[in-house]
Write an enzyme that holds these catalytic residues in place. Structure first.
Site, short mmCIF file in Angstrom:
data_model
loop_
_atom_site.label_atom_id
_atom_site.label_comp_id
_atom_site.label_asym_id
_atom_site.label_seq_id
_atom_site.Cartn_x
_atom_site.Cartn_y
_atom_site.Cartn_z
N ASP A 70 0.84 -1.20 0.00
CA ASP A 70 0.00 0.00 0.00
C ASP A 70 0.87 1.25 0.00
OD1 ASP A 70 0.92 -0.35 2.59
OD2 ASP A 70 -1.05 -0.61 3.50
N ASN A 137 -8.87 -1.21 12.68
CA ASN A 137 -10.27 -1.33 12.25
C ASN A 137 -10.49 -2.56 11.38
OD1 ASN A 137 -8.91 -0.54 9.97
ND2 ASN A 137 -10.34 1.07 9.38
N HIS A 139 -8.60 -3.49 8.81
CA HIS A 139 -8.19 -3.40 7.41
C HIS A 139 -6.95 -4.25 7.15
CE1 HIS A 139 -5.61 0.52 8.16
NE2 HIS A 139 -4.85 -0.54 8.28
N GLU A 144 -10.06 -0.69 3.41
CA GLU A 144 -10.83 -0.17 4.53
C GLU A 144 -12.21 -0.81 4.58
OE1 GLU A 144 -9.23 1.48 6.58
OE2 GLU A 144 -8.63 3.47 5.94
C1 GLP Z 1 -1.52 0.58 8.43
C2 GLP Z 1 -1.07 0.01 7.07
C3 GLP Z 1 -1.08 -1.49 7.05
C4 GLP Z 1 -0.56 -2.00 8.37
C5 GLP Z 1 -1.59 -1.70 9.44
C6 GLP Z 1 -1.14 -1.98 10.85
O1 GLP Z 1 -2.48 1.57 8.28
N1 GLP Z 1 -1.83 0.49 5.98
O2 GLP Z 1 -0.32 -1.96 5.96
O3 GLP Z 1 -0.36 -3.39 8.30
O4 GLP Z 1 -2.09 -0.38 9.32
O5 GLP Z 1 -0.16 -1.07 11.27
P1 GLP Z 1 0.66 -1.28 12.62
O6 GLP Z 1 1.46 -2.53 12.42
O7 GLP Z 1 1.54 -0.07 12.75
O8 GLP Z 1 -0.33 -1.44 13.71
#
Ligand code: GLP
Length: 237
Positions: A70, A137, A139, A144
């Site tokens: 992403d 959330n 995702h 989303e």
């Molecule tokens: C982010 C990214 C994801 C990531 C997720 C968890 O928004 N878009 O690719 O895996 O949320 O992030 P974190 O590991 O910092 O909790």
């Protein structure tokens, strides 16, 4: 916590470091078995100890292709806050990954940039191992809620929850409001998925993801039907 599907393998580790070691071993095993593996690579904080552990072990990655999961729309690969830059610093450079497939997030035609990224993944023969984190959330990447299992690679508008959870990566600036994400269709078609989850703040969403109904409101719930290994610490379970 009992995973609902026979395809889901839940590995619970005592500490985040033990999670990193276990997850690194799974990635190492993948690239030993198939040196030219295509790996979908999440950024975010969760997989960082895993990537650091892999960098210590230095498996041969010169034939691996790292696929960007992403990106924020309109953010250049040279911007240190770009997810590409984060993937480069934490994964492709320290591990000596030979090939990278990335989004053109600066394209004036984001739909075309997404179609091109998806076509590149298909040309590779799909994803051998999808390394994923879990959004607070539910995702995956930036799929989303609501995103169903067929959601394609596409531009998205970030939810309020994601703007909040991504705020620490951008402070003191505001988080970009739009992003590009590999779709649920390609993630769920991966030959294997590895979901890394640590911390008490992920406990509730991990429980719903594994035990609740499959629903677009919690995109990660579709992983129940995927060849999935979850590596989580006790705090998250
Ligand atoms: C982010 C990214 C994801 C990531 C997720 C968890 O928004 N878009 O690719 O895996 O949320 O992030 P974190 O590991 O910092 O909790």
């Amino acid at each position: 916590m009992t995973p609902p599907s026979g395809r889901v393998n839940l590995l619970v580790c005592d500490t985040p470091q033990a999670v990193a070691e276990r997850a690194a071993s799974l990635i190492e095993r993948q690239v030993r078995a198939k040196p030219d593996s295509s790996l979908l690579v999440a950024t975010g904080n969760t997989p960082m100890p895993t990537y650091a552990e892999l960098a210590r072990r230095k498996p041969k990655m010169s034939e691996v292709c790292a696929i960007q999961l992403d990106e924020y729309l309109g953010v250049s690969e040279h911007d240190p806050r770009s997810l590409y830059g984060w993937m480069e610093r934490s994964f492709t450079r320290p591990l000596g990954v030979g090939r990278v497939l990335r989004f053109d997030a600066m394209s004036a035609r984001p739909d075309a940039a997404c179609a091109e990224h998806a076509a590149g993944i298909r040309t590779l023969g799909g994803i051998d191992l999808a390394i994923l984190g879990l959004g607070p959330n539910g995702h995956l990447g930036f799929n989303e809620p609501p995103s169903d299992a067929s959601a394609p690679t596409r531009p998205v508008v970030l939810s309020a929850a994601s703007l909040l959870s991504n705020a620490p990566y951008w402070a003191p600036l505001a988080v970009p409001r739009q992003a590009l994400t590999v779709g649920m269709d390609l993630i769920l078609a991966a030959r294997a998925c590895l979901l890394i989850v640590t911390g008490e703040h992920k406990r509730e969403v991990l429980g719903r993801m594994l035990e609740g109904p499959r629903t677009p409101q919690l995109p990660a719930s579709y992983l129940q039907d995927a060849p999935l290994t979850v590596v989580a610490d006790r705090a998250a379970c």
